[in-house]
Design a protein around this motif. Sequence first.
Motif, mmCIF file in Angstrom:
data_model
loop_
_atom_site.group_PDB
_atom_site.id
_atom_site.type_symbol
_atom_site.label_atom_id
_atom_site.label_comp_id
_atom_site.label_asym_id
_atom_site.label_seq_id
_atom_site.Cartn_x
_atom_site.Cartn_y
_atom_site.Cartn_z
ATOM 1 N N LYS A 106 -41.416 19.356 107.352
ATOM 2 C CA LYS A 106 -40.646 19.507 108.597
ATOM 3 C C LYS A 106 -40.454 18.160 109.298
ATOM 4 N N LYS B 81 -39.775 15.515 108.028
ATOM 5 C CA LYS B 81 -38.652 14.763 107.433
ATOM 6 C C LYS B 81 -37.352 14.982 108.213
ATOM 7 N N ASN B 82 -37.352 15.992 109.055
ATOM 8 C CA ASN B 82 -36.188 16.248 109.916
ATOM 9 C C ASN B 82 -36.277 15.289 111.117
ATOM 10 N N SER C 184 -34.873 11.862 113.464
ATOM 11 C CA SER C 184 -33.667 11.187 113.913
ATOM 12 C C SER C 184 -34.077 10.173 114.958
ATOM 13 N N GLY D 17 -34.031 15.931 116.161
ATOM 14 C CA GLY D 17 -34.820 16.215 114.958
ATOM 15 C C GLY D 17 -35.936 17.203 115.251
ATOM 16 N N TYR D 18 -36.946 17.183 114.374
ATOM 17 C CA TYR D 18 -38.099 18.073 114.532
ATOM 18 C C TYR D 18 -38.783 17.823 115.869
ATOM 19 N N LEU E 18 -36.526 22.747 114.781
ATOM 20 C CA LEU E 18 -35.877 21.912 113.774
ATOM 21 C C LEU E 18 -34.392 21.843 114.108
ATOM 22 N N ILE F 146 -30.328 20.596 113.299
ATOM 23 C CA ILE F 146 -29.234 20.032 112.500
ATOM 24 C C ILE F 146 -28.355 19.281 113.491
ATOM 25 N N SER G 16 -24.318 16.159 107.564
ATOM 26 C CA SER G 16 -25.520 16.379 108.351
ATOM 27 C C SER G 16 -26.216 17.670 107.910
ATOM 28 N N PHE H 27 -29.915 18.143 105.988
ATOM 29 C CA PHE H 27 -30.915 19.102 106.486
ATOM 30 C C PHE H 27 -31.360 20.020 105.346
ATOM 31 N N ILE I 50 -33.813 18.574 102.788
ATOM 32 C CA ILE I 50 -35.226 18.457 103.181
ATOM 33 C C ILE I 50 -36.008 19.641 102.627
ATOM 34 N N ARG J 87 -30.043 24.205 116.622
ATOM 35 C CA ARG J 87 -31.507 24.125 116.607
ATOM 36 C C ARG J 87 -32.144 25.475 116.285
#
Length: 350
Positions: free
Chosen positions: A74, A76-77, A79, A85-86, A99, A101, A109, A113, A116, A198
Amino acid sequence: MASTKLVKVPTIDFSNHQDLKPNTPLWESKKIQVFEALQEYGCFEAIYDKVPKDIREETFSISKEIFEFPLETKLKNISEKPTHGYMGMIPQLPLYESLCIPDLLNPKSLQSFANIFWPQGNQHFWYVYLCFYFALAEVFKKVEIVLLLSTPFARNLVKSYSNPLLELDEMLKRMISENLGLKNHIDELLNANYILFRFTQYKGSSIASGDENNKAAGLGGHTDGNFLSIISQNEVNGLQINKNGEWIDVNISPNSYVVLSGDSFTAWTNGRLHSPVHRVEMPRGSDRYSIQLFSLSKPGHFIEAPKEMVDEEHPLLFKPFEILGLLGYGATEAGYTTPPSDLFKAYCGV
Ligand SMILES: O=C(O)CCC(=O)C(=O)O
Ligand SMILES: [Fe+2]
């Protein structure tokens, strides 16, 4: 602050959407209802049946699935942009995880997502991905996608899931602009559209047993910085808005959406609309899943009230601002310590 009251936010029924066209009596009456609800409460429940039940359930089942991945996945999400992001592992909000997008209008984008969680591809996700992609393409009239729309598969997807929420966002913006005599500004509003999508989970099942009536904080009081937020949830309620110092439960029916007005609309309307402070209070025992579709202005685009909104009686309330600046400010020390109802003014008030 005073305790929750049994007041209900207004409900507006858009279920006869096929008849809801500009310049019709139905449009005129809905447009007034929308404006009055946003003026009075900053939000309303939208009954909107354009998203079929099975598609909606599919989306929530994806949501559940992604939160079950290990934290390292998670994370890895990420920004560099605030709130893109996360979000989770927040000591004061142990139930909350989300999480994001970012920039949903950009298919790349969505692809990053999905990569991941399902580097090998995922039938489930691509189904929903395609729904959004095709819907957005239709909204933006991209010729190549319009051609693809002629396949029954794509057409069904557009009809069934993603198009409706973006259509709802656009329709509401048209209604609000018309109400304010700002019809000639609608294109600049829509052309700058930038969507954050989200998935949010509130782990109500992890609240320790104690007083059954005790609720735990799911998400603290805040206003949304964007123009509109369109929120759907599983069957677990928990959202509350603050009206004149009192918390009001926003309990919605299964096929409804909560529509919230954000700070960007407060600025654009020069204070004629306001963004309500809202929070999530979780009941013990059940997990809540909600999905937010936030419509923002593109990063780099400055939001300011059209000149029609400013006169002697209505002096300019907010300096032009850019959305990432506002979201970043919310994450600073000053942002944390300013009461949520004052934060926007503290950031760009005149
Ligand atoms: O989960 C919800 O219903 C609301 C979430 C929210 O307010 C937010 O993410 O800004
Ligand atoms: Fe919010």
